[in-house]
Design an enzyme around this catalytic site. Structure first.
Site, PDB file in Angstrom:
ATOM      1  CG  ASP A 170      -1.537   0.867   1.378  1.00  0.00           C
ATOM      2  OD1 ASP A 170      -2.794   1.355   0.658  1.00  0.00           O
ATOM      3  OD2 ASP A 170      -1.480   1.605   2.709  1.00  0.00           O
TER       4      ASP A 170
ATOM      5  CG  ASP B   1      -1.650   7.662   0.541  1.00  0.00           C
ATOM      6  OD1 ASP B   1      -1.162   8.503   0.312  1.00  0.00           O
ATOM      7  OD2 ASP B   1      -2.462   7.682  -0.038  1.00  0.00           O
TER       8      ASP B   1
ATOM      9  CB  SER C 179      -2.157   3.979  -4.204  1.00  0.00           C
ATOM     10  OG  SER C 179      -2.144   4.617  -3.391  1.00  0.00           O
ATOM     11  CB  ALA C 180      -7.627   3.632  -1.744  1.00  0.00           C
TER      12      ALA C 180
HETATM   13  P1  TMP Z   1      -3.747   4.082   0.116  1.00  0.00           P
HETATM   14  O1  TMP Z   1      -4.511   2.877  -0.331  1.00  0.00           O
HETATM   15  O2  TMP Z   1      -2.285   4.720  -0.505  1.00  0.00           O
HETATM   16  O3  TMP Z   1      -3.537   4.422   1.483  1.00  0.00           O
HETATM   17  O4  TMP Z   1      -4.624   5.364   0.255  1.00  0.00           O
HETATM   18  C1  TMP Z   1      -6.074   5.940   1.162  1.00  0.00           C
HETATM   19  C2  TMP Z   1      -6.034   6.617   1.518  1.00  0.00           C
HETATM   20  O5  TMP Z   1      -6.058   8.280   0.942  1.00  0.00           O
HETATM   21  C3  TMP Z   1      -7.122   6.095   2.776  1.00  0.00           C
HETATM   22  O6  TMP Z   1      -6.635   5.592   4.101  1.00  0.00           O
HETATM   23  C4  TMP Z   1      -7.640   8.126   3.040  1.00  0.00           C
HETATM   24  C5  TMP Z   1      -7.018   8.621   2.320  1.00  0.00           C
HETATM   25  N1  TMP Z   1      -7.685   9.667   1.449  1.00  0.00           N
HETATM   26  C6  TMP Z   1      -8.010  11.081   2.278  1.00  0.00           C
HETATM   27  O7  TMP Z   1      -6.596  11.720   2.871  1.00  0.00           O
HETATM   28  N2  TMP Z   1      -8.730  12.212   0.760  1.00  0.00           N
HETATM   29  C7  TMP Z   1      -9.488  11.558   0.778  1.00  0.00           C
HETATM   30  O8  TMP Z   1     -10.249  12.363   0.294  1.00  0.00           O
HETATM   31  C8  TMP Z   1      -9.591  10.688   0.274  1.00  0.00           C
HETATM   32  C9  TMP Z   1     -10.889  10.371  -0.988  1.00  0.00           C
HETATM   33  C10 TMP Z   1      -8.825  10.099   1.007  1.00  0.00           C
HETATM   34 MG    MG Z   2      -2.255   3.175   3.537  1.00  0.00          MG
END
Ligand code: TMP
Ligand code: MG
Length: 297
Positions: free
Chosen positions: A49, A51, A164-165
């Protein structure tokens, strides 16, 4: 929870006795590590992942930004829109990490969060040329020891999938900024779609949020097909949704899951211990993943 450190760990991977390390079943960890090491680097793939897994959760007592936050806090976004994005974060982040809600209950709410946030970014007419500046001016930081992690995997030709989301375009800019966008790195994420003038008009493809990484993995069968000769997986995540990132892996033989537990530690510790093989509690470094990668290759 008392973690029994075996003689094997003490000798081979002393970092596993760091105070941040918790394991429910050290014997399983030892067995899986030994199997993966025995098979060698050419049977291994790493899925991580981004973040709060490859990036730091906090620095000097201050929260570090996610990909979304990097853009939200930048000059590309008006102050009125910043407020709306901050309100969304305040509403939905506690839901993301709430242990009293099931994943099924959270799903529609996560889709709502991502959809609202992406709609706001499109409304802001973000330009492609503003992204690098947003990253350079941000407080984004990879975890201490990231250089070894990226460079060592690259040196041993081990594929690293960053799943990653967040926002793919920002993520790429971050790893480019830190000089680790190397040839073994592949990214699955939400990518921006720009019009011919370089203005954001939509996001491409199926949305990836924190709890649908299984669907995202299954949409990318081509990648996992290419890596089918690598049946051993090292997975790194910080969310319960990250456990599904390897669901597309073909003919998997061994998987070792490392989870960073950054926030709401007491409430979530048991769930993390039940789901991740190794849990790293409030650990801002790559020390343990690095020691494992070194042992495995
Ligand atoms: P990840 O899959 O790389 O961890 O990314 C997802 C993270 O993004 C999740 O923990 C929540 C965050 N996020 C924000 O900080 N701001 C936003 O507007 C959105 C939609 C998600
Ligand atoms: Mg994360």
């Amino acid at each position: 929870m008392v973690t029994v450190i075996t003689a094997f760990f003490r000798k081979m991977i002393p970092e596993l006795s760091n105070p941040s390390v918790c394991m429910k079943d050290p014997q399983r960890v030892q067995k899986v590590l030994q199997s993966i090491a025995e098979a060698g680097a050419n049977k291994l793939q790493v899925i991580s992942d981004f973040d709060m897994t490859l990036t730091r959760f906090s620095y000097n007592g201050k929260r570090c930004p996610t990909c979304h936050n990097i853009l939200d806090n930048s000059r590309a976004i008006s102050s009125e829109c910043k407020q709306k994005l901050a309100d969304l974060l305040k509403t939905y982040y506690p839901i993301e990490i709430d242990t009293s809600l099931s994943v099924e209950e959270k799903l529609p709410l996560m889709v709502e969060w991502w959809t609202k946030a992406h709609d706001l970014l499109v409304e802001q007419k973000v330009r492609k040329d503003q992204l690098a500046e947003a990253v350079h001016e941000s407080e984004a930081r990879l975890r201490d020891g990231y250089e070894f992690f990226f460079n060592h995997l690259h040196k041993h030709d081990v594929p690293l999938l960053i799943f990653s989301a967040g926002i793919g375009d920002i993520l790429e800019e971050v790893i480019r900024h830190f000089n680790v966008f190397l040839s073994n790195v592949k990214i699955f994420s939400n990518y921006m779609d720009f019009d011919e003038s370089g203005t954001l008009r939509a996001f491409k493809g199926e949305l990836i949020h924190v709890y649908n990484k299984r669907e995202g993995a299954l949409l990318n069968t081509g990648h996992f097909q290419e890596l089918r000769t690598r049946p051993n997986v090292l997975l790194l995540g910080d969310s319960i949704g990250d456990l599904n990132m390897a669901d597309g892996v073909q003919d998997m033989q061994n998987i070792l899951k490392i989870g960073f537990l950054n926030d709401k530690v007491e409430e979530r510790k048991q769930t993390y211990l039940d789901s991740y093989d190794i849990v790293l509690v409030k650990d801002e470094t790559m020390d343990v993943p690095n020691a494992i990668v070194l042992y495995l290759t």
